[in-house]
Design a protein around this motif. Structure first.
Motif, PDB file in Angstrom:
ATOM      1  N   PRO A 235      -8.140  -1.343   4.800  1.00 20.91           N
ATOM      2  CA  PRO A 235      -8.646  -0.530   3.686  1.00 20.91           C
ATOM      3  C   PRO A 235      -7.927  -0.870   2.380  1.00 20.91           C
ATOM      4  O   PRO A 235      -6.808  -1.405   2.398  1.00 20.91           O
ATOM      5  CB  PRO A 235      -8.335   0.905   4.126  1.00 20.91           C
ATOM      6  CG  PRO A 235      -7.264   0.786   5.133  1.00 20.91           C
ATOM      7  CD  PRO A 235      -7.424  -0.539   5.803  1.00 20.91           C
ATOM      8  N   PRO A 236      -8.564  -0.552   1.258  1.00 21.73           N
ATOM      9  CA  PRO A 236      -7.986  -0.910  -0.049  1.00 21.73           C
ATOM     10  C   PRO A 236      -6.569  -0.364  -0.238  1.00 21.73           C
ATOM     11  O   PRO A 236      -5.718  -1.045  -0.821  1.00 21.73           O
ATOM     12  CB  PRO A 236      -8.953  -0.266  -1.051  1.00 21.73           C
ATOM     13  CG  PRO A 236     -10.220  -0.042  -0.312  1.00 21.73           C
ATOM     14  CD  PRO A 236      -9.876   0.107   1.129  1.00 21.73           C
ATOM     15  N   CYS A 237      -6.317   0.844   0.257  1.00 21.68           N
ATOM     16  CA  CYS A 237      -4.983   1.435   0.073  1.00 21.68           C
ATOM     17  C   CYS A 237      -3.913   0.584   0.741  1.00 21.68           C
ATOM     18  O   CYS A 237      -2.817   0.395   0.191  1.00 21.68           O
ATOM     19  CB  CYS A 237      -4.957   2.853   0.637  1.00 21.68           C
ATOM     20  SG  CYS A 237      -5.689   2.989   2.283  1.00 21.68           S
ATOM     21  N   CYS A 311      -6.866  10.367   4.160  1.00 22.07           N
ATOM     22  CA  CYS A 311      -7.182   9.896   2.806  1.00 22.07           C
ATOM     23  C   CYS A 311      -6.785  10.949   1.768  1.00 22.07           C
ATOM     24  O   CYS A 311      -6.290  10.612   0.678  1.00 22.07           O
ATOM     25  CB  CYS A 311      -8.677   9.592   2.694  1.00 22.07           C
ATOM     26  SG  CYS A 311      -9.189   8.217   3.732  1.00 22.07           S
ATOM     27  N   MET A 314      -3.121  10.694   1.298  1.00 21.53           N
ATOM     28  CA  MET A 314      -2.834   9.427   0.603  1.00 21.53           C
ATOM     29  C   MET A 314      -3.142   9.576  -0.885  1.00 21.53           C
ATOM     30  O   MET A 314      -2.409   9.081  -1.741  1.00 21.53           O
ATOM     31  CB  MET A 314      -3.698   8.291   1.181  1.00 21.53           C
ATOM     32  CG  MET A 314      -3.341   7.875   2.593  1.00 21.53           C
ATOM     33  SD  MET A 314      -1.839   6.886   2.702  1.00 21.53           S
ATOM     34  CE  MET A 314      -2.409   5.321   2.072  1.00 21.53           C
ATOM     35  N   CYS A 320      -3.995   6.267  -2.692  1.00 18.08           N
ATOM     36  CA  CYS A 320      -5.412   5.988  -2.461  1.00 18.08           C
ATOM     37  C   CYS A 320      -5.947   5.310  -3.718  1.00 18.08           C
ATOM     38  O   CYS A 320      -6.219   5.971  -4.724  1.00 18.08           O
ATOM     39  CB  CYS A 320      -6.163   7.286  -2.169  1.00 18.08           C
ATOM     40  SG  CYS A 320      -7.951   7.077  -2.125  1.00 18.08           S
ATOM     41  N   VAL A 321      -6.051   3.976  -3.670  1.00 21.56           N
ATOM     42  CA  VAL A 321      -6.436   3.214  -4.874  1.00 21.56           C
ATOM     43  C   VAL A 321      -7.509   2.202  -4.512  1.00 21.56           C
ATOM     44  O   VAL A 321      -7.698   1.854  -3.338  1.00 21.56           O
ATOM     45  CB  VAL A 321      -5.222   2.475  -5.486  1.00 21.56           C
ATOM     46  CG1 VAL A 321      -4.183   3.459  -6.003  1.00 21.56           C
ATOM     47  CG2 VAL A 321      -4.581   1.536  -4.458  1.00 21.56           C
ATOM     48  N   CYS A 327     -15.190   3.965   1.482  1.00 21.04           N
ATOM     49  CA  CYS A 327     -14.204   5.049   1.320  1.00 21.04           C
ATOM     50  C   CYS A 327     -14.878   6.415   1.192  1.00 21.04           C
ATOM     51  O   CYS A 327     -14.306   7.431   1.602  1.00 21.04           O
ATOM     52  CB  CYS A 327     -13.324   4.778   0.101  1.00 21.04           C
ATOM     53  SG  CYS A 327     -12.129   3.467   0.378  1.00 21.04           S
ATOM     54  N   VAL A 330     -15.297   8.036   4.794  1.00 25.55           N
ATOM     55  CA  VAL A 330     -14.210   8.199   5.772  1.00 25.55           C
ATOM     56  C   VAL A 330     -13.189   9.210   5.263  1.00 25.55           C
ATOM     57  O   VAL A 330     -13.116   9.492   4.061  1.00 25.55           O
ATOM     58  CB  VAL A 330     -13.488   6.853   6.059  1.00 25.55           C
ATOM     59  CG1 VAL A 330     -14.447   5.836   6.640  1.00 25.55           C
ATOM     60  CG2 VAL A 330     -12.812   6.313   4.809  1.00 25.55           C
ATOM     61  N   PRO A 333      -7.639   6.292   6.649  1.00 20.00           N
ATOM     62  CA  PRO A 333      -7.614   4.827   6.525  1.00 20.00           C
ATOM     63  C   PRO A 333      -7.901   4.115   7.840  1.00 20.00           C
ATOM     64  O   PRO A 333      -8.508   3.035   7.842  1.00 20.00           O
ATOM     65  CB  PRO A 333      -6.190   4.537   6.031  1.00 20.00           C
ATOM     66  CG  PRO A 333      -5.772   5.778   5.317  1.00 20.00           C
ATOM     67  CD  PRO A 333      -6.424   6.913   6.067  1.00 20.00           C
ATOM     68  N   TYR A 336     -11.552   3.965   8.367  1.00 19.78           N
ATOM     69  CA  TYR A 336     -12.094   2.889   7.519  1.00 19.78           C
ATOM     70  C   TYR A 336     -11.981   1.564   8.271  1.00 19.78           C
ATOM     71  O   TYR A 336     -12.944   0.815   8.413  1.00 19.78           O
ATOM     72  CB  TYR A 336     -11.313   2.835   6.207  1.00 19.78           C
ATOM     73  CG  TYR A 336     -11.743   1.733   5.257  1.00 19.78           C
ATOM     74  CD1 TYR A 336     -11.426   0.399   5.527  1.00 19.78           C
ATOM     75  CD2 TYR A 336     -12.451   2.009   4.095  1.00 19.78           C
ATOM     76  CE1 TYR A 336     -11.813  -0.627   4.668  1.00 19.78           C
ATOM     77  CE2 TYR A 336     -12.859   0.994   3.235  1.00 19.78           C
ATOM     78  CZ  TYR A 336     -12.521  -0.322   3.534  1.00 19.78           C
ATOM     79  OH  TYR A 336     -12.920  -1.330   2.693  1.00 19.78           O
TER      80      TYR A 336
HETATM   81  S1  SF4 Z   1     -10.345   6.574   0.616  1.00 21.52           S
HETATM   82 FE1  SF4 Z   1      -8.977   6.409   2.347  1.00 21.52          FE
HETATM   83  S2  SF4 Z   1      -9.313   4.382   3.140  1.00 21.52           S
HETATM   84 FE2  SF4 Z   1     -10.148   4.388   1.081  1.00 21.52          FE
HETATM   85  S3  SF4 Z   1      -8.469   3.672  -0.196  1.00 21.52           S
HETATM   86 FE3  SF4 Z   1      -8.364   5.882  -0.182  1.00 21.52          FE
HETATM   87  S4  SF4 Z   1      -6.941   6.371   1.444  1.00 21.52           S
HETATM   88 FE4  SF4 Z   1      -7.564   4.260   1.743  1.00 21.52          FE
END
Ligand code: SF4
Length: 346
Positions: A235-237, A311, A314, A320-321, A327, A330, A333, A336
């Motif tokens: 995932p992006p994070c 999330c 986060m 969460c970026v 995203c 979900v 993470p 995801y």
């Molecule tokens: S929404 Fe969740 S999976 Fe997506 S970047 Fe944010 S923390 Fe990570």
């Protein structure tokens, strides 16, 4: 209802005690028997976060009734990983109690002396004919059929039959090993029949309690069973945290543990993580040490000590970026990652 039943609620006699007391589970939850339901929630959430079922309540009735309610809760959550984790935690707690309670000579009564015997426990699980003490030693011989049934899911080569001195259809084990086999028997009994089929009225009455379990679950990785490491699907994070770590930024503790927790949850070890951070073997001993410590910390000794945050958490941390389209669908993470791995495998 006796103390024995509250302490070992999976015993056949405990189930009979609940039956004899004519406790109607539906009525109990419908009238909001808060102590038993609260304790049931705690049994399940402690299993998920601590690897045990939490501290017992003082009242025998509350403690005993919380067990069947917890089994219903686990059934309503209906995640195989939760069922397995819960059964493991009940078994782990039981074995700790057995260590404290077992005496050499008592039968399976739990009276004023608080005595539970090993022979009584073996009998409880139908193992009395399969296990023989070795005279003069703190060791036992276990019939090979029972041994194979109880050891087949245990980790470690030491449990393999070809590592044992099998003689006359019996396998030698030490006392601690016998307790591990008993733990497996308890786990099997707790998991037996789960998930239960739960009538709608009971499910409705337990909606809040299930919500409390799912809240905890959202912060934990047990619901995900992924055995592939595909960094491009992270995932992006996690990409962002990895990037910062590669740039030699010392991540705040919560971010570092989130990254370690994610990596541990998908089966990575310290070498894998260092490779992901582009660190060659022996190149950065300080970082290697930090990675090892992080992975040990998140795993804990008895369960998930630092579960990967949801999330929402986060986001609260500022981690969460770079959110993408997935995203939006979900809450965790790991969900995801699981979704991306599944769709990549199609
Ligand atoms: S929404 Fe969740 S999976 Fe997506 S970047 Fe944010 S923390 Fe990570």
């Amino acid at each position: 209802m006796e103390s024995l039943h509250a302490r070992y609620p999976f015993f056949e006699s405990a189930r009979e005690a609940v039956d004899d007391a004519a406790v109607d589970l539906g009525e109990l939850v419908a009238r909001g028997d808060a102590p038993a339901v609260d304790r049931a929630v705690e049994r399940v959430t402690a299993a998920l976060t601590e690897g045990d079922v939490g501290a017992p309540r003082r009242r025998t009735r509350t403690e005993l009734l919380s067990y069947p309610v917890a089994r219903v809760l686990v059934s309503l959550v209906d995640e195989p990983a939760v069922t397995r984790t819960y059964a493991q935690a009940e078994a782990a707690t039981a074995v700790e109690r057995i260590r404290a309670d077992v005496t050499e000579h008592a039968d399976l009564s739990y009276g004023s002396g608080g005595e539970v015997s090993l022979s009584g426990l073996l009998s409880e699980f139908g193992l009395d004919d399969a296990v023989e003490p070795v005279p003069g030693e703190d060791a036992y011989r276990v019939g090979v059929t029972a041994y194979l049934r109880l050891s087949s899911n245990l980790d470690g080569d030491a449990w393999r039959l070809n590592r044992r001195e099998l003689a006359d259809g019996e396998v030698p084990v030490e006392r601690d090993e016998l307790l591990v086999l008993l733990r497996q028997a308890i786990e099997d009994r707790v998991a037996d029949g789960l998930p239960l089929s739960v009538p709608d009225a009971i499910a409705d009455a337990l909606t809040d309690a299930v919500g409390r379990v799912e809240e905890v679950l959202a912060d934990i990785d047990v619901a995900v069973d992924i055995d592939r490491v595909v960094p491009e699907l992270f995932p992006p994070c996690m990409h962002a945290l990895l990037e910062r770590a590669r740039d030699d930024e010392e991540l705040p503790a919560h971010s570092w543990f989130s990254l370690c927790s994610f990596c541990a949850a998908i089966g990575m070890d310290a070498e894998d993580v260092l490779e992901l951070l582009d660190v060659a073997e022996g190149e950065d001993p300080v970082l290697a040490q930090r990675v090892r410590y992080g992975l040990e910390r998140v795993a804990g000794e008895r369960g998930v000590e630092y579960p990967l945050p949801s999330c929402e958490t986060m986001d609260a941390y500022g981690d969460c970026v770079n959110k993408d389209d997935l995203c939006a669908d979900v809450q965790h993470p790991l969900s995801y990652y699981e979704a991306r791995v599944e769709s990549a495998g199609d």
